[in-house]
Design a protein around this motif. Structure first.
Motif, PDB file in Angstrom:
ATOM      1  N   THR B  14       0.772  -1.185  -0.035  1.00 47.44           N
ATOM      2  CA  THR B  14      -0.078  -0.027  -0.008  1.00 47.44           C
ATOM      3  C   THR B  14       0.908   1.327  -0.110  1.00 47.44           C
ATOM      4  O   THR B  14       2.138   1.188   0.543  1.00 47.44           O
ATOM      5  CB  THR B  14      -0.859  -0.125   1.385  1.00 47.44           C
ATOM      6  N   ARG B  15       0.342   2.374  -0.546  1.00 51.21           N
ATOM      7  CA  ARG B  15       1.077   3.638  -0.713  1.00 51.21           C
ATOM      8  C   ARG B  15       1.702   3.936   0.807  1.00 51.21           C
ATOM      9  O   ARG B  15       0.783   3.910   1.644  1.00 51.21           O
ATOM     10  CB  ARG B  15       0.175   4.545  -1.169  1.00 51.21           C
ATOM     11  N   GLY B  16       2.800   4.433   0.927  1.00 52.06           N
ATOM     12  CA  GLY B  16       3.411   4.828   2.123  1.00 52.06           C
ATOM     13  C   GLY B  16       4.057   3.928   2.834  1.00 52.06           C
ATOM     14  O   GLY B  16       4.899   4.234   3.849  1.00 52.06           O
ATOM     15  N   GLN B  17       3.955   2.441   2.413  1.00 53.24           N
ATOM     16  CA  GLN B  17       4.604   1.554   3.273  1.00 53.24           C
ATOM     17  C   GLN B  17       5.875   1.275   2.607  1.00 53.24           C
ATOM     18  O   GLN B  17       6.408   2.136   1.919  1.00 53.24           O
ATOM     19  CB  GLN B  17       3.965   0.071   3.022  1.00 53.24           C
ATOM     20  N   GLN B  18       6.900   0.291   3.193  1.00 56.17           N
ATOM     21  CA  GLN B  18       8.091   0.210   2.684  1.00 56.17           C
ATOM     22  C   GLN B  18       8.353  -1.328   2.563  1.00 56.17           C
ATOM     23  O   GLN B  18       7.555  -1.919   2.688  1.00 56.17           O
ATOM     24  CB  GLN B  18       9.068   0.794   3.810  1.00 56.17           C
ATOM     25  N   PRO B  61      15.351   8.667  -6.561  1.00 54.08           N
ATOM     26  CA  PRO B  61      15.219   9.428  -5.221  1.00 54.08           C
ATOM     27  C   PRO B  61      15.818   8.571  -4.188  1.00 54.08           C
ATOM     28  O   PRO B  61      16.041   7.365  -4.134  1.00 54.08           O
ATOM     29  CB  PRO B  61      13.746   9.711  -5.165  1.00 54.08           C
ATOM     30  N   GLY B  62      16.032   9.350  -2.932  1.00 54.51           N
ATOM     31  CA  GLY B  62      16.678   8.458  -2.057  1.00 54.51           C
ATOM     32  C   GLY B  62      15.800   7.499  -1.228  1.00 54.51           C
ATOM     33  O   GLY B  62      16.307   6.686  -0.420  1.00 54.51           O
ATOM     34  N   ARG B  63      14.559   7.491  -1.727  1.00 51.46           N
ATOM     35  CA  ARG B  63      13.652   6.409  -0.922  1.00 51.46           C
ATOM     36  C   ARG B  63      14.252   5.147  -1.583  1.00 51.46           C
ATOM     37  O   ARG B  63      13.806   4.084  -0.782  1.00 51.46           O
ATOM     38  CB  ARG B  63      12.283   6.680  -1.859  1.00 51.46           C
ATOM     39  N   ASN B  77      15.727  -1.771  -0.776  1.00 49.86           N
ATOM     40  CA  ASN B  77      14.635  -1.332  -0.005  1.00 49.86           C
ATOM     41  C   ASN B  77      14.026   0.081  -0.657  1.00 49.86           C
ATOM     42  O   ASN B  77      14.828   0.853  -1.069  1.00 49.86           O
ATOM     43  CB  ASN B  77      15.232  -1.031   1.661  1.00 49.86           C
ATOM     44  N   VAL B  78      12.798   0.178  -0.694  1.00 48.76           N
ATOM     45  CA  VAL B  78      11.987   1.292  -0.998  1.00 48.76           C
ATOM     46  C   VAL B  78      11.105   1.651  -0.070  1.00 48.76           C
ATOM     47  O   VAL B  78      10.196   0.948   0.426  1.00 48.76           O
ATOM     48  CB  VAL B  78      11.194   1.066  -2.340  1.00 48.76           C
ATOM     49  N   SER B  79      11.381   2.914   0.482  1.00 51.82           N
ATOM     50  CA  SER B  79      10.451   3.597   1.599  1.00 51.82           C
ATOM     51  C   SER B  79       9.500   4.308   1.079  1.00 51.82           C
ATOM     52  O   SER B  79       9.556   4.714   0.105  1.00 51.82           O
ATOM     53  CB  SER B  79      11.328   4.344   2.492  1.00 51.82           C
ATOM     54  N   THR B  80       8.420   4.675   1.944  1.00 52.09           N
ATOM     55  CA  THR B  80       7.250   5.414   1.545  1.00 52.09           C
ATOM     56  C   THR B  80       6.973   5.328   0.069  1.00 52.09           C
ATOM     57  O   THR B  80       6.979   6.050  -0.961  1.00 52.09           O
ATOM     58  CB  THR B  80       7.678   6.964   1.341  1.00 52.09           C
ATOM     59  N   ASP B  85       5.956   3.600  -8.195  1.00 52.50           N
ATOM     60  CA  ASP B  85       6.859   2.402  -7.815  1.00 52.50           C
ATOM     61  C   ASP B  85       6.557   1.061  -8.095  1.00 52.50           C
ATOM     62  O   ASP B  85       7.331   0.114  -8.251  1.00 52.50           O
ATOM     63  CB  ASP B  85       7.242   2.396  -6.150  1.00 52.50           C
ATOM     64  N   SER B  86       5.355   0.982  -8.745  1.00 50.64           N
ATOM     65  CA  SER B  86       5.053  -0.450  -9.176  1.00 50.64           C
ATOM     66  C   SER B  86       5.719  -0.692 -10.293  1.00 50.64           C
ATOM     67  O   SER B  86       5.854  -0.004 -11.560  1.00 50.64           O
ATOM     68  CB  SER B  86       3.200  -0.496  -9.584  1.00 50.64           C
ATOM     69  N   ALA B  87       6.243  -1.848 -10.376  1.00 44.29           N
ATOM     70  CA  ALA B  87       7.226  -2.312 -11.427  1.00 44.29           C
ATOM     71  C   ALA B  87       7.832  -3.647 -11.210  1.00 44.29           C
ATOM     72  O   ALA B  87       7.458  -4.382 -10.326  1.00 44.29           O
ATOM     73  CB  ALA B  87       8.446  -1.238 -11.445  1.00 44.29           C
ATOM     74  N   LEU B  88       8.633  -4.052 -12.375  1.00 47.77           N
ATOM     75  CA  LEU B  88       9.308  -5.548 -12.099  1.00 47.77           C
ATOM     76  C   LEU B  88      10.651  -5.020 -11.758  1.00 47.77           C
ATOM     77  O   LEU B  88      11.303  -4.319 -12.586  1.00 47.77           O
ATOM     78  CB  LEU B  88       9.366  -6.101 -13.383  1.00 47.77           C
ATOM     79  N   TYR B  89      11.348  -5.484 -10.620  1.00 44.26           N
ATOM     80  CA  TYR B  89      12.442  -5.129 -10.021  1.00 44.26           C
ATOM     81  C   TYR B  89      13.350  -6.197 -10.420  1.00 44.26           C
ATOM     82  O   TYR B  89      13.402  -7.485  -9.759  1.00 44.26           O
ATOM     83  CB  TYR B  89      12.759  -4.786  -8.679  1.00 44.26           C
ATOM     84  N   LEU B  90      14.488  -5.885 -11.225  1.00 49.62           N
ATOM     85  CA  LEU B  90      15.444  -7.316 -11.785  1.00 49.62           C
ATOM     86  C   LEU B  90      16.736  -6.932 -10.934  1.00 49.62           C
ATOM     87  O   LEU B  90      17.418  -5.852 -11.004  1.00 49.62           O
ATOM     88  CB  LEU B  90      15.545  -7.197 -13.070  1.00 49.62           C
ATOM     89  N   CYS B  91      17.275  -7.916 -10.639  1.00 51.20           N
ATOM     90  CA  CYS B  91      18.474  -8.108 -10.111  1.00 51.20           C
ATOM     91  C   CYS B  91      19.644  -8.707 -10.939  1.00 51.20           C
ATOM     92  O   CYS B  91      18.938  -9.723 -11.560  1.00 51.20           O
ATOM     93  CB  CYS B  91      18.557  -9.007  -8.764  1.00 51.20           C
ATOM     94  N   ALA B  92      20.630  -8.302 -11.120  1.00 50.94           N
ATOM     95  CA  ALA B  92      21.740  -9.062 -12.020  1.00 50.94           C
ATOM     96  C   ALA B  92      22.976  -9.209 -11.140  1.00 50.94           C
ATOM     97  O   ALA B  92      23.439  -8.304 -10.558  1.00 50.94           O
ATOM     98  CB  ALA B  92      21.951  -8.126 -13.371  1.00 50.94           C
ATOM     99  N   SER B  93      23.437 -10.258 -11.566  1.00 53.92           N
ATOM    100  CA  SER B  93      25.165 -10.507 -11.208  1.00 53.92           C
ATOM    101  C   SER B  93      26.225 -10.673 -12.031  1.00 53.92           C
ATOM    102  O   SER B  93      25.717 -11.073 -13.264  1.00 53.92           O
ATOM    103  CB  SER B  93      24.994 -11.627 -10.131  1.00 53.92           C
ATOM    104  N   SER B  94      27.110 -10.391 -11.541  1.00 54.88           N
ATOM    105  CA  SER B  94      28.397 -10.630 -12.513  1.00 54.88           C
ATOM    106  C   SER B  94      29.813 -10.772 -11.714  1.00 54.88           C
ATOM    107  O   SER B  94      29.777 -10.742 -10.456  1.00 54.88           O
ATOM    108  CB  SER B  94      28.597  -9.273 -13.477  1.00 54.88           C
TER     109      SER B  94
END
Lengths: 115, 113
Positions: B14-18, B61-63, B77-80, B85-94
């Protein structure tokens, strides 16, 4: 500014036909270039890369790409497309800045394959 | 060798959560990069961690913050939270720094309501 352009948002080809996906980059030095593929709901899979040397590079799944410095292009090709190739394809360039590197992606090209 | 894993795969907040997202890189890989993918903005670089230190940061932003542990696992981490911010968050390693070829995880689908 460094950027990657994929001029075609959507492409539709028939199964068995040849494919070429275009990619143009803007970068001052010799670029590190990649092609990735993303199936729906999935992460990105590396198809191939170009760092230096031979300008024609071979990748997985029968794909190849050719680096053309004079045209600032790195087009992806496949001689015969399979239905399973339907996916979104991303071209990317590594932005190098004093040892701090990051991938800059193009907007992607969504490939549909007709039976 | 196991690939990059991300948990959770789906998240509704929900909006405002982290929120905290986790990424485990391929064994032996020391660099972890995070990307945000949205239909409007495409794939955008968030930050890169190498040897527990943030080495590079995108224009967010710093959030948006992250960290990397001694075993190379990383958290973001995403705060507030905002609707955008709805999205697909991808992680990649090398193996090394971000200029190396990167291997992506399946992503975490975050929905903010």
């Amino acid at each position: 500014a460094q950027s990657v352009t994929q001029p075609d948002i959507h492409i539709t080809v028939s199964e068995g036909a040849s494919l070429e996906l275009r990619c143009n980059y803007s970068y001052g030095a010799t670029p590190y270039l990649f092609w990735y593929v993303q199936s729906p709901g999935q992460g990105l899979q590396l198809l191939l890369k170009y760092f230096s040397g031979d300008t024609l590079v071979q990748g997985i799944k029968g794909f190849e790409a050719e680096f053309k410095r004079s045209q600032s292009s790195f087009n992806l090709r496949k001689p015969s497309v399979h239905w399973s190739d339907a996916a979104e394809y991303f071209c990317a360039v590594v932005l190098r800045n004093g040892g701090y590197n990051k991938l800059i992606f193009g907007a992607g090209t969504r490939l549909a394959v007709h039976p | 060798k196991a690939g990059v894993t991300q948990t959770p795969r789906y998240l509704i907040k929900t909006r405002g959560q982290q929120v905290t997202l986790s990424c485990s890189p391929i064994s032996g890989h020391r660099s972890v990069s995070w990307y945000q993918q949205t239909p409007g903005q495409g794939l955008q670089f968030l930050f890169e961690y190498f040897s527990e230190t943030q080495r590079n940061k995108g224009n967010f932003p710093g959030r948006f913050s992250g960290r990397q542990f001694s075993n190379s696992r990383s958290e973001m981490n995403v705060s507030t939270l905002e609707l955008g911010d709805s999205a697909l968050y991808l992680c990649a390693s090398s193996l090394g720094r971000g200029g190396d070829e990167q291997y992506f995880g399946p992503g975490t689908r975050l929905t903010v309501t």
